[in-house]
Design a protein around this motif. Structure first.
Motif, PDB file in Angstrom:
ATOM      1  N   VAL A 248      12.407  -0.088  24.135  1.00 47.33           N
ATOM      2  CA  VAL A 248      12.663   1.103  23.326  1.00 47.33           C
ATOM      3  C   VAL A 248      11.387   1.638  22.680  1.00 47.33           C
ATOM      4  CG1 VAL A 248      13.710   1.773  21.123  1.00 47.33           C
ATOM      5  CG2 VAL A 248      15.073   0.582  22.850  1.00 47.33           C
ATOM      6  N   VAL A 249      10.578   0.733  22.141  1.00 43.31           N
ATOM      7  CA  VAL A 249       9.475   1.155  21.286  1.00 43.31           C
ATOM      8  C   VAL A 249       8.339   1.820  22.070  1.00 43.31           C
ATOM      9  CG1 VAL A 249       7.768   0.352  19.620  1.00 43.31           C
ATOM     10  CG2 VAL A 249      10.056  -0.614  19.617  1.00 43.31           C
ATOM     11  N   LEU A 250       8.044   1.285  23.266  1.00 38.91           N
ATOM     12  CA  LEU A 250       6.880   1.787  23.996  1.00 38.91           C
ATOM     13  C   LEU A 250       7.220   2.748  25.131  1.00 38.91           C
ATOM     14  CD1 LEU A 250       4.705  -1.428  24.218  1.00 38.91           C
ATOM     15  CD2 LEU A 250       4.256   0.622  22.891  1.00 38.91           C
ATOM     16  N   MET A 251       8.522   2.994  25.333  1.00 41.88           N
ATOM     17  CA  MET A 251       8.935   3.742  26.523  1.00 41.88           C
ATOM     18  C   MET A 251       8.312   5.128  26.613  1.00 41.88           C
ATOM     19  SD  MET A 251      10.395   3.297  29.186  1.00 41.88           S
ATOM     20  CE  MET A 251      10.296   4.555  30.433  1.00 41.88           C
ATOM     21  N   SER A 252       8.141   5.792  25.465  1.00 36.14           N
ATOM     22  CA  SER A 252       7.657   7.171  25.537  1.00 36.14           C
ATOM     23  C   SER A 252       6.245   7.236  26.132  1.00 36.14           C
ATOM     24  CB  SER A 252       7.682   7.816  24.158  1.00 36.14           C
ATOM     25  OG  SER A 252       6.712   7.235  23.334  1.00 36.14           O
ATOM     26  N   ALA A 253       5.467   6.162  25.960  1.00 41.41           N
ATOM     27  CA  ALA A 253       4.119   6.150  26.534  1.00 41.41           C
ATOM     28  C   ALA A 253       4.166   6.249  28.055  1.00 41.41           C
ATOM     29  CB  ALA A 253       3.382   4.890  26.117  1.00 41.41           C
ATOM     30  N   MET A 254       5.183   5.635  28.653  1.00 39.19           N
ATOM     31  CA  MET A 254       5.320   5.701  30.115  1.00 39.19           C
ATOM     32  C   MET A 254       5.561   7.132  30.573  1.00 39.19           C
ATOM     33  SD  MET A 254       4.874   2.918  31.563  1.00 39.19           S
ATOM     34  CE  MET A 254       5.552   3.197  33.188  1.00 39.19           C
ATOM     35  N   LEU A 255       6.192   7.899  29.699  1.00 35.07           N
ATOM     36  CA  LEU A 255       6.516   9.283  30.027  1.00 35.07           C
ATOM     37  C   LEU A 255       5.276  10.171  29.884  1.00 35.07           C
ATOM     38  CD1 LEU A 255       9.383  10.218  30.731  1.00 35.07           C
ATOM     39  CD2 LEU A 255       9.628  11.029  28.402  1.00 35.07           C
ATOM     40  N   LEU A 256       4.520   9.913  28.829  1.00 37.32           N
ATOM     41  CA  LEU A 256       3.433  10.828  28.476  1.00 37.32           C
ATOM     42  C   LEU A 256       2.113  10.489  29.146  1.00 37.32           C
ATOM     43  CD1 LEU A 256       4.078  11.082  24.667  1.00 37.32           C
ATOM     44  CD2 LEU A 256       5.111  12.332  26.547  1.00 37.32           C
ATOM     45  N   ALA A 257       1.754   9.200  29.151  1.00 34.62           N
ATOM     46  CA  ALA A 257       0.400   8.832  29.575  1.00 34.62           C
ATOM     47  C   ALA A 257       0.076   9.282  31.004  1.00 34.62           C
ATOM     48  CB  ALA A 257       0.194   7.333  29.388  1.00 34.62           C
TER      49      ALA A 257
END
Lengths: 245, 374
Positions: B209-218
């Motif tokens: 949950v905590v780091l998932m957005s990085a996979m989307l953005l990076a």
């Protein structure tokens, strides 16, 4: 003069939240005019165009294009939004943006082909942007970006053109190039409606004008109604323009 | 472990192969869809969605009592979608700005999720252990079935993307215009958003949950640096995402079983860093190099222009002058003079310089040239 009515607006009222932005607008725009919509900031000029085009939902009133609701007449209408309404750093080229003008006639899923590309190239040529067709859009000047938007509308091959401040932030050369294209459109029998800010150029560029300030103040031929009286009513200050006959 | 041995292991070892494949597919899917989130300036939406998915996982467990990952992810999907549409609702129906709406929903759902997790941990159910792995993800729990689900969803997403490519592109660029053309922008919007939610939910098990957005953005942010075409950007983002998955798994498997999710995110961030510095058109390095080169050219031109103005006043343009009249204010240094000599614009004779015909012509067309470059 017996002219066909291209656009008819009845009792149009639009409100953001509680404050009305447009109040009870009735408007009949005859076919084949080059019309300016003028009025102070916040007068609802862009809102009027957007409501006619169905981008904004009015709380009352109706709009018809050649006697039928807009939804049935989309193919007849082209739109040039304000230049600042999009992100020009979007990863795409000038040609690609102009091609977007053909998407409406293509409908869902179908991809643009050679025919659409040819039309887009012709439109680019018309606005003098053919040498820039493969440029990334962020690397175009403000005037060039405005021409690209104009080309996108030309590709739509419509009968009625709506333009939201096409002269904003462009240099004199571009302004002349754009107005010449608009005059050509009128000559071809198209109806062109332009949100305009520079009152000095109204008599020179346009043959029809609508004064707007939340309510409609006046609408008609420039030579009949573009006078100090209407300007004062619209802008609320004593306005003096000298119109050279 | 050396690289060759590792590669051999990836193909022979079942667990490692499953995890590598899973993280690669996940990276590709999130990279692809992340491009759309980034270009819509909805980068933070991913963060809100992934946090909003947590209570769904907990509730799915409470209702079914089982820890089947597909059931839990279905719960995550439902609560993620609810969170997303609440955010949209708040933005369109109230005066609250989007960042506030995102923050509200994120903390509300995440708080509720944490509450449920602690509640579950107090239960006498022996099955409850390990639900908290969804916080930071645990790639080691991936099994073949999970990878198949990922591949299926990614496949569907790819097909939809190709079918509605034109619609997605025009909505991203100019939503109002899209509306006037007769496209239902809401439908396109819901379609994109739903797939973004799907991709995020798929990654919860692996990255958490905590780091998932990085996979989307990076991967998307890195890809944007290298290209000015939407198609290439989406493709590159998918490649960067997949590579992050593969390398991340490799690093975590070979280095004392470091937690896979964070390693993948760090690798993806390395892609971003390298792209920001080394991209030829947008990168900081080449920008700086161009800047220095321009400044040097300007100095050279300034000196040349000054010489031109002096030479112009003489009948013989090659009339020699002393170098003493040149100074730093005109961009003059020994270096610039040497360069002018090297370019054959100037000849030097002791302390005297004189303009050559070539130099004179170059100087006279200096300003015209700049105009034609515009």
């Amino acid at each position: 003069m017996d002219q066909k009515i291209a656009i008819k607006v009845d009792d149009l009222t639009v409100a953001y939240n509680y404050k009305p932005v447009l109040w009870d607008i009735d408007l009949e725009i005859p076919e084949g005019v080059l019309m300016a919509i003028v009025g102070p900031n916040g007068a609802g000029k862009s809102t009027l165009i957007k409501s006619i085009l169905g981008i904004l939902k009015p709380i009352a009133g109706s709009v018809s294009i050649y006697g039928k609701p807009y939804e049935k007449q989309r193919q007849l209408v082209a739109y040039v939004p304000q230049k600042g309404s999009v992100d020009w750093d979007f990863p795409t080229t000038a040609l690609d943006v102009v091609m977007m003008g053909t998407y409406g006639s293509l409908g869902w899923i179908k991809r643009p082909g050679q025919k659409q590309k040819k039309a887009a190239l012709e439109a680019l040529e018309k606005v003098g942007m053919l040498p820039f067709k493969n440029r990334q859009i962020s690397q175009l000047s403000g005037g060039q970006q405005q021409r690209i938007f104009l080309a996108r509308a030309l590709v739509q091959n419509a009968s009625i053109y709506f333009m939201d401040e096409p002269f904003q932030g462009v240099d004199a050369t571009t302004e002349i190039a754009i107005i010449n294209i608009l005059k050509e459109l009128r000559k071809a029998g198209k109806t062109v409606i332009v949100v305009h800010h520079d009152l000095q150029t109204v008599p020179e560029y346009f043959d029809w004008v609508t004064f707007l300030n939340v309510k409609k103040i006046a609408t008609g031929p420039v030579k009949d109604i573009f006078n100090d009286d209407n300007l004062t009513k619209t802008y609320g200050i004593n306005y003096k323009v000298s119109i050279q006959e | 472990m050396d690289i060759l041995k590792y590669i051999e292991l990836v193909f022979s070892d079942y667990t490692l192969r499953t995890i590598t494949l899973g993280t690669a597919i996940l990276g590709a899917a999130t990279g692809m869809l992340g491009s759309f989130a980034v270009l819509r300036k909805q980068s933070l939406l991913g963060d809100a969605i992934s946090h909003a998915a947590l209570p769904g996982i907990a509730l799915a467990f409470l209702i079914t009592g089982a820890k089947d990952s597909n059931v839990l992810l279905l719960g995550a999907l439902i609560s993620g979608l609810i969170g997303t549409f609440w955010i949209r609702g708040i933005i369109t129906k109230t005066h609250i700005k989007s960042d506030t709406a995102l923050g509200l929903i994120l903390s509300l759902f995440f708080g509720f999720g944490m509450l449920l997790l602690t509640f579950i941990q107090k239960q006498p159910n022996a099955n409850q252990a390990g639900l908290d792995k969804y916080l930071f993800g645990q790639a080691a729990t991936l099994v073949e079935k999970d990878v198949w689900v990922m591949a299926l969803v990614t496949g569907i997403c790819l097909i939809v993307l190709l079918l509605f490519w034109k619609e997605f592109k025009i909505l991203l660029f100019d939503a109002d215009f899209t509306k006037t053309l007769g496209f239902n922008t809401k439908t396109i919007d819901v379609l994109i958003t739903t797939f973004i939610v799907l991709a995020i939910v798929l990654g919860l098990q692996t990255v958490g949950v905590v780091l998932m957005s990085a996979m989307l953005l990076a991967p998307a942010a890195a890809a944007r640096q290298w290209t000015n075409s939407l198609g290439k950007m989406v493709f590159l983002a998918a490649v960067f995402g997949a590579l992050s998955g593969v390398f991340g798994t490799a690093v975590s498997a070979t280095q004392n079983n470091l937690s896979t999710g964070p390693v993948i995110v760090i690798i993806a961030s390395v892609f971003v860093l390298v792209s920001f510095v080394f991209s030829p058109s947008r990168g900081l390095l080449f920008k700086q190099i161009r800047f220095i080169k321009n400044r040097r050219d300007l100095k050279l031109n300034k000196t040349l222009a000054f010489m031109y103005h002096i030479a112009k006043t003489h009948d013989n343009i090659a009339h020699p002058h002393t170098t003493k009249i040149l100074n730093n204010f005109q961009g003059f240094t020994k270096g610039t003079l040497q360069k002018l000599v090297h370019k054959n614009y100037v000849t030097l004779d002791g302390n005297m310089w004189s303009l050559t015909k070539e130099g004179f012509n170059a100087a006279s067309s200096l300003y015209n040239q700049q105009q034609s470059n515009e």
